[in-house]
Design a protein around this motif. Structure first.
Motif, mmCIF file in Angstrom:
data_model
loop_
_atom_site.group_PDB
_atom_site.id
_atom_site.type_symbol
_atom_site.label_atom_id
_atom_site.label_comp_id
_atom_site.label_asym_id
_atom_site.label_seq_id
_atom_site.Cartn_x
_atom_site.Cartn_y
_atom_site.Cartn_z
ATOM 1 N N ASP A 128 -10.136 -13.295 8.575
ATOM 2 C CA ASP A 128 -9.937 -13.050 10.003
ATOM 3 C C ASP A 128 -8.879 -11.996 10.266
ATOM 4 O O ASP A 128 -8.948 -11.254 11.237
ATOM 5 N N GLU A 129 -7.904 -11.960 9.397
ATOM 6 C CA GLU A 129 -6.777 -11.043 9.613
ATOM 7 C C GLU A 129 -7.185 -9.605 9.305
ATOM 8 O O GLU A 129 -7.846 -9.347 8.303
ATOM 9 N N PRO A 130 -6.777 -8.661 10.134
ATOM 10 C CA PRO A 130 -6.995 -7.254 9.797
ATOM 11 C C PRO A 130 -6.270 -6.918 8.504
ATOM 12 O O PRO A 130 -5.223 -7.495 8.207
ATOM 13 N N ASN A 131 -6.858 -6.019 7.742
ATOM 14 C CA ASN A 131 -6.334 -5.755 6.406
ATOM 15 C C ASN A 131 -6.542 -4.283 6.081
ATOM 16 O O ASN A 131 -7.669 -3.820 5.990
ATOM 17 N N ASP A 132 -5.481 -3.558 5.917
ATOM 18 C CA ASP A 132 -5.595 -2.113 5.683
ATOM 19 C C ASP A 132 -5.386 -1.715 4.235
ATOM 20 O O ASP A 132 -5.258 -0.530 3.931
ATOM 21 N N ASN A 133 -5.367 -2.695 3.351
ATOM 22 C CA ASN A 133 -5.023 -2.389 1.957
ATOM 23 C C ASN A 133 -5.943 -1.350 1.351
ATOM 24 O O ASN A 133 -5.515 -0.509 0.565
ATOM 25 N N ILE A 134 -7.236 -1.416 1.716
ATOM 26 C CA ILE A 134 -8.175 -0.493 1.081
ATOM 27 C C ILE A 134 -7.882 0.947 1.496
ATOM 28 O O ILE A 134 -7.958 1.871 0.681
ATOM 29 N N LEU A 135 -7.505 1.148 2.761
ATOM 30 C CA LEU A 135 -7.170 2.500 3.218
ATOM 31 C C LEU A 135 -5.898 2.987 2.520
ATOM 32 O O LEU A 135 -5.783 4.155 2.148
ATOM 33 N N GLU A 136 -4.965 2.061 2.344
ATOM 34 C CA GLU A 136 -3.738 2.398 1.621
ATOM 35 C C GLU A 136 -4.051 2.853 0.209
ATOM 36 O O GLU A 136 -3.513 3.856 -0.286
ATOM 37 N N ALA A 137 -4.958 2.092 -0.430
ATOM 38 C CA ALA A 137 -5.331 2.428 -1.808
ATOM 39 C C ALA A 137 -5.942 3.831 -1.859
ATOM 40 O O ALA A 137 -5.632 4.621 -2.750
ATOM 41 N N ILE A 138 -6.804 4.151 -0.884
ATOM 42 C CA ILE A 138 -7.421 5.484 -0.853
ATOM 43 C C ILE A 138 -6.342 6.544 -0.651
ATOM 44 O O ILE A 138 -6.340 7.577 -1.306
ATOM 45 N N HIS A 139 -5.397 6.244 0.229
ATOM 46 C CA HIS A 139 -4.322 7.202 0.526
ATOM 47 C C HIS A 139 -3.520 7.526 -0.733
ATOM 48 O O HIS A 139 -3.206 8.686 -1.008
ATOM 49 N N THR A 140 -3.213 6.497 -1.503
ATOM 50 C CA THR A 140 -2.354 6.740 -2.660
ATOM 51 C C THR A 140 -3.120 7.264 -3.867
ATOM 52 O O THR A 140 -2.564 8.003 -4.676
ATOM 53 N N THR A 141 -4.424 6.909 -3.996
ATOM 54 C CA THR A 141 -5.150 7.247 -5.221
ATOM 55 C C THR A 141 -5.973 8.528 -5.122
ATOM 56 O O THR A 141 -6.001 9.328 -6.049
#
Lengths: 510, 104
Positions: free
Chosen positions: A308-321
């Motif tokens: 349910d919670e918004p989660n931006d981890n995947i975008l973060e991963a793209i940003h760093t990798t």
């Protein structure tokens, strides 16, 4: 008004027919003639017949024209002026597909175009498809193979044993036996695309990967239901480490294990994934962490965490990798927030993107169509500003349809008519409700190369004057044509005209 | 004087390999990318001075059709819903190769 005209006769009285002067008894059913008098029954019938015929003749003509324009537009044909001689010839050839015996030595690109047109017209049958097989070729691309039989597929490898690239779409009758024959004959295959090859069993897929092994550079599979499971992907990763381009979409059997297996493909440059099964987002993040650094294309469609919670981890991963991306597609997501997108595009070490598609990233809550105000979900105002700031200079294709939370100010700021996006050719703004005429006009001015603007469901776009060479698709009012082709040469276009014209208008001698 | 007139003549001559000659408007000939380059004064090809271009691999029948197309194209340059030009099926393949060569 003619005051001296005789009153109209009532039913039961006698009257002379206006056309043939015959005397007849008036009934309530007599038709009025062209000059307002009454007609006898035969003349009335005759007149109705003519009227009906005229009506019939009118209608289909109008519809046919519209249908034809639409069809041409989808074919990418010009909508102004005549077709090129090549287009005319190819059309004619396709129409006479059955009578042709062989093509002879055709240049590759013409061959490819012919194949596309045959496919589109569903003329790619067992007979006609042999025209596209010549021993010297290295590419066979059949975009609509649904009419081909099992034996036909063997023909490909018998006639063209040196084939390197194979693309078959809707190859429903491609079976295990074809796969065996392909493995045996086509020893140079490096690129394989098979869509809807549902009669190939899992073991045969694995055999293929073992046989092609290190040679396989590119694999695209789509719409596989029964076979092609995690084991097949495991085999692919194990035996074909040199894969550079991989597209796996809508294969029902695949799940987390496949995602984990893909982490070992270190030479990947182009990755496109769309899964049916739900995959925990941290596994996808793990995958990006392993292969992201080399990727030039990354397309992740409909990857949701289910929490349910918004989660931006995947975008973060793209940003760093990922620092080499040219094409980025991240769609159908209602879990990443605007902040996440803003962070992705702000200070990203990646060069500007050429192709960005973030359609349908928005909040999904029927009760609250505006979405949460304090922390918007999906690509919203700030994310859009950051995206254009980062990639505006190189962007050629932009799809932000259904990004409903982008504010008006953001559009007005980006497309103010002053800032320039020199390469942007195509933009899709459908279902962004705030887009209005002003913004569309701003796009025309801000994007000198723009060809196509799509605005389905943008109800505030109306009465736009479309500049020449541009098509605006998706006019909201039913009585308007769906696509509006530009005819007016605008003042800001005058300057560019001289440059563009070189391709079309010939220098006219005295 | 005569020479300078020639350089920008209104008509150019296209010659097939079986020696049929077709006089066409320069503007029409220049619809073909290949011919435009050949007749461009800046290119320095000999076609620019002679206003004449010989096609060693195009026969008269095909070249006639090509000329017909060039005028058809010019006539409908700015029109919408242009009717397709009639092409005899037996000429299609050859004409297609030629169209590819002429880039039109």
């Amino acid at each position: 008004m003619d005051l001296y005209r005789k009153p109209k006769k009532l039913p039961g009285q006698l009257e002379n027919c206006e056309l043939c002067d015959k005397r007849f008894t008036v009934t309530p059913y007599n038709k009025a003639g062209p000059d307002g008098g009454l007609l006898c029954t035969p003349c009335g019938k005759e007149m109705m017949k003519d009227a009906k015929a005229a009506e019939k003749a009118k209608k289909p003509a109008v519809r046919k024209g519209r249908r034809k324009i639409e069809s041409n537009r989808l074919d990418g044909l010009t909508f102004r002026g005549s077709k090129t001689l090549q287009q005319l010839c190819i059309q004619k050839l396709a129409a006479h597909a059955e009578d042709i015996e062989e093509f002879g030595d055709m240049p590759d690109h013409i061959m490819g175009r012919l194949s596309e047109i045959f496919s589109k017209k569903r003329a790619m049958t067992s007979n006609t498809f042999k025209l596209f097989l010549q021993p010297g070729m290295d590419t066979v691309a059949i975009h609509e193979a649904a009419y081909l039989e099992t034996e036909d597929y063997d023909q490909i490898f018998a006639v063209v044993p040196n084939i390197r690239k194979l693309a078959l779409r809707n190859c429903c009758q491609f079976k295990d036996s074809n796969m065996e024959y392909m493995i045996e004959k086509a020893q140079r295959l490096t690129d394989i695309q098979l869509l809807g090859a549902n009669l190939v069993s899992n073991d045969k897929w694995i055999d293929l990967f073992i046989a092609r092994g290190h040679d396989l550079k590119s694999l695209k599979v789509e719409w596989l239901d029964a076979a092609f499971d995690d084991q097949a992907v495991e085999a692919l990763v194990t035996f074909c480490p040199n894969i550079e381009r991989l597209k796996i979409e809508r294969c029902k059997q695949l799940g987390v294990e496949s995602i984990d297996a893909l982490t070992r493909l270190h030479k990947l440059q182009h990755l496109t994934l769309r899964f049916f099964q739900e995959v925990p987002i941290e596994r996808v993040i793990n995958l990006i962490g392993h292969v992201g650094a080399n990727l030039r294309t990354l397309c992740l469609e409909h990857f949701l965490d289910g929490s349910d919670e918004p989660n931006d981890n995947i975008l973060e991963a793209i940003h760093t990798t990922c620092h080499k991306l040219e094409k980025f597609r991240f769609t159908e997501n209602h879990e990443c927030t605007d902040q996440g997108y803003t962070n992705l595009f702000t200070g990203w070490a990646n060069p500007p993107l050429r192709y960005a598609d973030v359609n349908s990233t928005r909040d999904l809550d029927n009760a609250n169509p505006e979405g949460p105000q304090d922390n918007p979900v999906g690509l919203a105002t700030n994310g859009f500003l950051a995206l254009m700031q980062h990639s505006g200079s190189a962007l050629e294709f932009l799809d932000i349809s259904s990004c409903r939370h982008i504010g008006y100010e953001a559009f007005a700021h980006i497309f103010d008519g002053e800032k320039q996006y020199p390469r942007l050719q195509e933009i899709n703004l459908s279902f962004c409700p705030v887009v209005d005429t002003q913004i569309v006009a701003g796009i025309f001015r801000s994007c000198p190369k723009i060809k196509k603007v799509v605005t389905f469901g943008c109800f505030q776009v109306m009465d736009v004057v479309v500049p020449s060479g541009i098509v605006l698709i998706g006019a909201p009012k039913a009585q308007d044509a769906i696509e509006q082709f530009g005819e007016v040469v605008m003042d800001f276009q005058e300057t560019m005209k001289g440059l563009d014209a070189a391709g079309r208008v010939a220098p006219v001698g005295a | 004087m005569a020479d300078s007139n020639k350089e920008i003549s209104e008509y150019v001559t296209l010659v097939s390999n079986d020696d049929f000659e077709f006089e066409v408007l320069r503007s029409a000939a220049c619809i073909s990318g290949t011919m435009r380059k050949a007749f461009d004064p800046a290119s320095g090809f000999k076609e620019t001075t002679q206003n004449r271009m010989k096609f060693e691999n195009i026969n008269g029948v095909i070249l006639e059709k090509v000329c017909e197309y060039l005028y058809y194209n010019q006539k409908w340059a700015d029109a919408k819903n242009v009717p397709d030009m009639e092409i005899p099926p037996e000429l299609c393949l050859e004409l297609l190769m030629t169209a590819d060569f002429l880039n039109c």
